[in-house]
Scaffold this active site. Structure first.
Site, PDB file in Angstrom:
ATOM      1  N   HIS A  89      28.910  37.516  41.104  1.00  0.00           N
ATOM      2  CA  HIS A  89      29.367  36.142  40.871  1.00  0.00           C
ATOM      3  C   HIS A  89      28.876  35.587  39.538  1.00  0.00           C
ATOM      4  O   HIS A  89      29.320  34.519  39.104  1.00  0.00           O
ATOM      5  CB  HIS A  89      28.918  35.231  42.019  1.00  0.00           C
ATOM      6  CG  HIS A  89      29.917  34.157  42.350  1.00  0.00           C
ATOM      7  ND1 HIS A  89      30.717  33.567  41.405  1.00  0.00           N
ATOM      8  CD2 HIS A  89      30.244  33.586  43.536  1.00  0.00           C
ATOM      9  CE1 HIS A  89      31.490  32.659  41.978  1.00  0.00           C
ATOM     10  NE2 HIS A  89      31.225  32.663  43.281  1.00  0.00           N
ATOM     11  N   ASP A  92      34.397  34.760  39.013  1.00  0.00           N
ATOM     12  CA  ASP A  92      34.556  33.735  40.040  1.00  0.00           C
ATOM     13  C   ASP A  92      35.698  34.154  40.966  1.00  0.00           C
ATOM     14  O   ASP A  92      36.283  35.228  40.821  1.00  0.00           O
ATOM     15  CB  ASP A  92      34.851  32.377  39.402  1.00  0.00           C
ATOM     16  CG  ASP A  92      33.690  31.891  38.535  1.00  0.00           C
ATOM     17  OD1 ASP A  92      32.533  32.123  38.913  1.00  0.00           O
ATOM     18  OD2 ASP A  92      33.957  31.282  37.481  1.00  0.00           O
TER      19      ASP A  92
END
Length: 459
Positions: free
Chosen positions: A430, A434
């Site tokens: 992450h 995204d």
């Protein structure tokens, strides 16, 4: 004359190895290049051959002991002169500069090492290997490996502390005899506690002058056979390294997860149509995986941040697509790599996949076969799984699982139809991607798989 055999360097930041099994015993005659010892590293399990012909005098590193690369492991009586002395254990690590490209990372052991890689199998999901930046930044903070020839050795090795790193064999002895490890004096390299140290302690007790550790809590009485509720299984070197790799990944990488459902009815029909002829022509099984690999590598070209790694203050995009394929082997999970997978046809991928999977299970992979991975694919569907949440191969940006293909009733054109459905599950870093980027990649793979049909070319 007496010749010291050293643990050879195998390149690409491998700084230590664990003695897995001695293939010869003291007194045995050994021919040059004959396998001498099996060594496990975080990259590969390898047989180290003897660099000279002679008689094995004594073993300096016991089975289960972890030592730095370049350290002495045995002495032999031989009239031959071994190759030049291997480089210092830390040289492979510090030579990686932040600006180094993948092509600059050494792929083979230095020419002067005393011992050569014969064969091996990677251990755990280590197909990628640490990024050059990560290795450079970690070097100052990591404890320096013990020198193979220290300048000065204390007359009495210091007693090991509670946090000392022990080999599986030593740890098992300590647990079985409920010993206070702080009272055992290590005679191994850098004060490391060996199996003989523990056995001597059991026979003679603590030596005078050995400091006692802080008062420990009362030791519970050993359980009788009727009360025993647990069984402790000692870790193999391979399992320990897989565990360390898993902990490193989930500790350093913030994992996120997503899944999509794919209609592979057309793919199932295509594979069924081609399967028998392909087997007869190529001599290998045509599974679903080569089709999926093709869809994945083509999608990675469009979504480059999935074919990347984290560089601290930057994102490192990989120009090559080297796909790691998770394989269940007898000793544990291993991840060989198909290099330049995007340049292969579906038929070429099928041949490459069959080759690395077979050699992985036979423990015939080389170090090159497990290096340089940029993304990993795991066919968990072969185990009957329909949904999974995989752990990323550090330092890659993602890992994709293909789940079992099952027939289910689906709505198509306002009618119920029986379709072959499969889930794709993606774990991604992450920090790098995204939800938008990861979903875009999954949709690209999904679209390519659903478009496959009778007209799809495999050559």
């Amino acid at each position: 004359m007496s010749v010291t055999i050293e643990l050879p360097h195998v390149g690409e930041s491998v700084v230590e190895g664990t003695i897995g099994k001695w293939l010869k015993k003291p007194g045995d005659m050994v021919q040059r290049y004959e396998p001498l010892v099996e060594v496990v590293t975080d990259k590969v399990t390898m047989e180290v051959p003897s660099p000279v012909t002679g008689s094995l005098l004594r073993v300096l590193a016991e089975e289960g002991e972890t030592i730095p690369m370049g350290a002495p492991i045995a002495e032999m009586d031989s009239d031959e002169v071994p190759p030049s002395t291997p480089p210092a254990p830390s040289s492979e690590l510090v030579s990686l500069s932040p600006q180094a490209s993948e092509s600059q990372v050494p792929r083979e052991a230095s020419a002067g090492t005393t011992g050569y890689l014969v064969k091996g199998a990677p251990v755990g999901p280590t197909g990628g290997g640490p990024a050059p930046e990560a290795a450079t930044q970690a070097a100052p903070a990591a404890p320096a490996p013990a020198s193979a020839t220290p300048a000065a050795t204390p007359a009495t090795p210091p007693p090991a502390r509670e946090g000392a790193r022990l080999s599986p064999a030593v740890r098992r002895l300590v647990q079985e005899h409920r010993l206070d490890i702080g009272q055992v004096q290590g005679t191994g390299m850098g004060g490391r506690i060996t199996r003989e140290d523990v056995l001597n302690f059991i026979e003679t007790g603590p030596k005078p002058g050995t400091p006692a550790t802080a008062a420990a809590s009362p030791t519970p009485a050993p359980a009788t056979d009727g009360q025993q509720e647990e069984e402790h299984v000692a870790l193999t070197p391979v399992r320990r390294m897989i565990a360390e790799a898993m902990v490193r990944s989930v500790t350093e990488i913030p994992h996120a997860w997503s899944t999509v459902e794919v209609d592979v009815t057309g793919l199932v029909a295509l594979r069924s149509q081609l399967r028998a002829d392909f087997q007869q022509r190529e001599g290998v099984e045509l599974t679903y995986l080569p089709f999926i690999i093709k869809a994945v590598v083509e999608s990675l070209k469009e979504h480059r941040t999935l074919n990347a790694s984290w560089g601290g203050d930057k994102i490192i995009l990989k120009n090559k697509i080297n796909l790691g394929i998770a394989v269940a082997a007898p000793d544990g999970l291993i991840v060989p790599v198909i290099h330049d997978a995007d340049r292969m046809s579906i038929a070429g991928l099928a041949r490459a996949l069959s080759d690395i999977a077979q050699r992985a299970r036979q423990k015939k992979l080389t170090l090159v076969d497990v290096q340089g991975g940029t993304f990993t694919l795991n066919n968990t569907g072969a185990l009957g799984s329909t949904v999974s949440q995989p752990i990323i191969n550090h330092p890659q940006a993602g890992i994709l699982t293909t789940e079992a293909i099952v027939k289910r009733p689906m709505i198509r054109d306002d009618a119920i139809a029986i379709r072959s459905m499969m889930n794709l599950c993606l774990s991604f870093d992450h920090r790098i991607n995204d939800g938008a980027e990861s979903s875009g990649f999954l949709q690209a793979v999904k679209g390519r798989l659903e478009a496959m049909g009778p007209e799809t070319a495999i050559y």
